[in-house]
Design an enzyme around this catalytic site. Structure first.
Site, PDB file in Angstrom:
ATOM      1  N   HIS A 236       0.873  -1.175   0.000  1.00 17.39           N
ATOM      2  CA  HIS A 236       0.000   0.000   0.000  1.00 17.39           C
ATOM      3  C   HIS A 236       0.908   1.223   0.000  1.00 17.39           C
ATOM      4  O   HIS A 236       2.142   1.110  -0.100  1.00 17.39           O
ATOM      5  CB  HIS A 236      -0.947  -0.035   1.202  1.00 17.39           C
ATOM      6  CG  HIS A 236      -0.265  -0.274   2.512  1.00 17.39           C
ATOM      7  ND1 HIS A 236       0.592   0.637   3.091  1.00 17.39           N
ATOM      8  CD2 HIS A 236      -0.278  -1.353   3.350  1.00 17.39           C
ATOM      9  CE1 HIS A 236       1.052   0.160   4.226  1.00 17.39           C
ATOM     10  NE2 HIS A 236       0.550  -1.061   4.411  1.00 17.39           N
TER      11      HIS A 236
ATOM     12  N   HIS B 144       4.087   1.215   2.244  1.00 22.14           N
ATOM     13  CA  HIS B 144       5.243   0.511   1.673  1.00 22.14           C
ATOM     14  C   HIS B 144       5.874   1.345   0.557  1.00 22.14           C
ATOM     15  O   HIS B 144       7.091   1.457   0.452  1.00 22.14           O
ATOM     16  CB  HIS B 144       4.813  -0.830   1.083  1.00 22.14           C
ATOM     17  CG  HIS B 144       4.254  -1.810   2.069  1.00 22.14           C
ATOM     18  ND1 HIS B 144       2.930  -2.160   2.104  1.00 22.14           N
ATOM     19  CD2 HIS B 144       4.834  -2.526   3.061  1.00 22.14           C
ATOM     20  CE1 HIS B 144       2.718  -3.048   3.050  1.00 22.14           C
ATOM     21  NE2 HIS B 144       3.856  -3.299   3.659  1.00 22.14           N
TER      22      HIS B 144
ATOM     23  N   GLY C 202       8.862   1.859   8.768  1.00 19.47           N
ATOM     24  CA  GLY C 202       7.828   2.876   8.972  1.00 19.47           C
ATOM     25  C   GLY C 202       7.587   3.163  10.448  1.00 19.47           C
ATOM     26  O   GLY C 202       7.642   2.257  11.281  1.00 19.47           O
TER      27      GLY C 202
ATOM     28  N   LYS D 298       4.840   3.778  11.595  1.00 20.89           N
ATOM     29  CA  LYS D 298       3.543   3.206  11.990  1.00 20.89           C
ATOM     30  C   LYS D 298       3.774   2.110  13.019  1.00 20.89           C
ATOM     31  O   LYS D 298       3.050   1.995  13.990  1.00 20.89           O
ATOM     32  CB  LYS D 298       2.819   2.635  10.781  1.00 20.89           C
ATOM     33  CG  LYS D 298       1.375   2.330  11.106  1.00 20.89           C
ATOM     34  CD  LYS D 298       0.815   1.302  10.198  1.00 20.89           C
ATOM     35  CE  LYS D 298       0.568   0.054  10.936  1.00 20.89           C
ATOM     36  NZ  LYS D 298       0.192  -1.051  10.124  1.00 20.89           N
TER      37      LYS D 298
ATOM     38  N   VAL E 263       2.116   6.702   7.019  1.00 21.45           N
ATOM     39  CA  VAL E 263       1.255   7.140   5.913  1.00 21.45           C
ATOM     40  C   VAL E 263      -0.200   6.798   6.219  1.00 21.45           C
ATOM     41  O   VAL E 263      -0.509   5.662   6.613  1.00 21.45           O
ATOM     42  CB  VAL E 263       1.692   6.479   4.587  1.00 21.45           C
ATOM     43  CG1 VAL E 263       0.762   6.883   3.445  1.00 21.45           C
ATOM     44  CG2 VAL E 263       3.132   6.861   4.252  1.00 21.45           C
TER      45      VAL E 263
ATOM     46  N   SER F 110      -1.764  -3.374   5.619  1.00 19.54           N
ATOM     47  CA  SER F 110      -2.216  -4.499   4.801  1.00 19.54           C
ATOM     48  C   SER F 110      -3.471  -5.100   5.412  1.00 19.54           C
ATOM     49  O   SER F 110      -4.339  -5.627   4.710  1.00 19.54           O
ATOM     50  CB  SER F 110      -1.122  -5.565   4.716  1.00 19.54           C
ATOM     51  OG  SER F 110       0.068  -5.005   4.197  1.00 19.54           O
TER      52      SER F 110
HETATM   53  P1  AMP Z   1       4.664  -4.931   6.774  1.00 18.65           P
HETATM   54  O1  AMP Z   1       4.633  -5.401   5.341  1.00 18.65           O
HETATM   55  O2  AMP Z   1       3.316  -4.612   7.323  1.00 18.65           O
HETATM   56  O3  AMP Z   1       5.502  -5.821   7.658  1.00 18.65           O
HETATM   57  O4  AMP Z   1       5.406  -3.527   6.774  1.00 18.65           O
HETATM   58  C1  AMP Z   1       6.655  -3.361   6.142  1.00 18.65           C
HETATM   59  C2  AMP Z   1       7.189  -1.996   6.474  1.00 18.65           C
HETATM   60  O5  AMP Z   1       6.255  -1.026   6.030  1.00 18.65           O
HETATM   61  C3  AMP Z   1       7.391  -1.758   7.973  1.00 18.65           C
HETATM   62  O6  AMP Z   1       8.592  -1.019   8.163  1.00 18.65           O
HETATM   63  C4  AMP Z   1       6.191  -0.939   8.344  1.00 18.65           C
HETATM   64  O7  AMP Z   1       6.412  -0.080   9.448  1.00 18.65           O
HETATM   65  C5  AMP Z   1       5.993  -0.132   7.085  1.00 18.65           C
HETATM   66  N1  AMP Z   1       4.614   0.361   7.034  1.00 18.65           N
HETATM   67  C6  AMP Z   1       3.479  -0.360   7.110  1.00 18.65           C
HETATM   68  N2  AMP Z   1       2.401   0.459   7.101  1.00 18.65           N
HETATM   69  C7  AMP Z   1       2.877   1.723   7.040  1.00 18.65           C
HETATM   70  C8  AMP Z   1       2.285   3.012   7.017  1.00 18.65           C
HETATM   71  N3  AMP Z   1       0.965   3.181   7.057  1.00 18.65           N
HETATM   72  N4  AMP Z   1       3.095   4.076   6.973  1.00 18.65           N
HETATM   73  C9  AMP Z   1       4.449   3.933   6.944  1.00 18.65           C
HETATM   74  N5  AMP Z   1       5.077   2.753   6.963  1.00 18.65           N
HETATM   75  C10 AMP Z   1       4.305   1.659   7.002  1.00 18.65           C
END
Ligand code: AMP
Length: 307
Positions: free
Chosen positions: A34, A37, A148, A150, A177, A187
């Protein structure tokens, strides 16, 4: 964009980039991309010669009753988002490639920072994260690695691990974000029914209400937490798991609030467990707030592709 599945291949691509003087930017993910990422990929693209994204739904960071089997996947869309963001290589190993002997005998545990907040209800989660991130750092080698804000606790834990183990990695924290209505991109938003999706922005609204109280002079952590609990109670579809106010670096609980701190929460919304936070700085009478950025672009399908 190349898609590589073996450790040997990705390692040699990264080594070759460094051999000719290139900087490697690395974005670890679990896929189902999204705008959050995408922003990490774009920041990595801006600052590095070779941009690598790992795409691996890591089983060891899921608890026994969590959503590993249902975690959303859409490889075709992920490939096109990563390509458009300028990613050079997507590293997409199988579980057997990452854990050839099954569950690893060696794990990485970061003490203290993993206690409370998400660690309270997900007791094995951060060991899964730090172990896979340590493996990925070892595979990719010296690089800048983008995470992120987040996942604020995760970022703090990864920073601590990297410092404690003297890993040759520069960990870069990136803005949270949001969607236009304030909901943090995730996700797991794909799990939400239309009614749950409509209720979910109340989490950010509750955090914003606490920020307004801080701006008005409220410094009692308990009063701020209570205001968030009351605000989220307005949306019956949301069940709060925790609301915590912790110092920005050490994640130590603070009361009264002062310096740099995070107001963080987690909530269950239907099948989804969502997290959100705002980062606040108080310096004398000055209050600064980092709520992240809005990217209202399309988030792709709003239903789980592979439930
Ligand atoms: P994930 O695929 O959910 O494990 O996330 C992969 C990376 O994307 C991690 O460093 C998360 O912190 C980052 N991430 C996920 N959602 C967001 C968001 N809304 N804003 C910024 N970074 C994000």
């Amino acid at each position: 964009m190349r898609v590589l599945a073996t450790i040997a291949e990705i390692r040699s691509v990264c080594e070759e980039a460094r051999r000719v003087g290139g900087a490697v930017g690395f974005v670890p993910t679990m896929g189902y991309f999204h705008a959050g990422h995408r922003s990490l990929m774009e920041i990595a693209r801006r600052d590095n010669d070779l941009v690598v994204v790992s795409h691996f739904v890591n089983p060891t960071q899921f608890g026994p009753n969590e959503d590993l089997g249902a975690y959303p996947r859409d490889l075709e869309r992920d490939t096109s988002i990563a390509t458009a963001a300028g990613v050079d290589v997507m590293f997409m190993p199988t579980v057997a490639e990452m854990y050839p002997g099954g569950t690893p005998h060696t794990t990485v545990h970061v003490a203290d920072l993993t206690e409370g907040m998400c660690g309270a209800t997900r007791p094995t989660h951060f060991d899964g994260v730090t172990t896979v991130v340590a493996k990925l750092f070892s595979i990719i080698g010296p690089c800048r690695a983008y995470f992120g804000r987040k996942d604020f606790q995760q970022l703090a834990v990864v920073r601590r691990m990297t410092a404690d183990l003297d890993l040759p990695i520069e960990v870069v924290g990136c803005p949270l974000v949001r969607e236009a209505d304030g909901l943090a991109r995730s996700s797991r938003n794909a799990y939400l029914t239309p009614a749950e999706r409509a209720a979910a922005p109340q989490l950010y609204a509750a955090l914003s209400g606490a920020v307004a109280l801080i701006r008005e002079g409220e410094r009692r952590a308990g009063a701020l937490v209570d205001s968030i609990i009351a605000s989220v109670a307005d949306a019956p579809a949301l069940t709060l798991e925790y609301v915590e106010i912790r110092a920005g670096d050490s994640l130590v609980p603070i009361d009264p609030v002062r310096g740099s701190f995070v107001v963080a929460l987690a909530a269950k919304v239907g099948r989804a467990r969502l997290i959100d936070n705002v980062v606040v700085g108080i310096d004398g009478d000055q209050v600064s707030v980092d709520t992240g950025v809005v990217d209202a672009g399309s988030d792709g399908p709003s239903v789980v592709v592979n439930p």
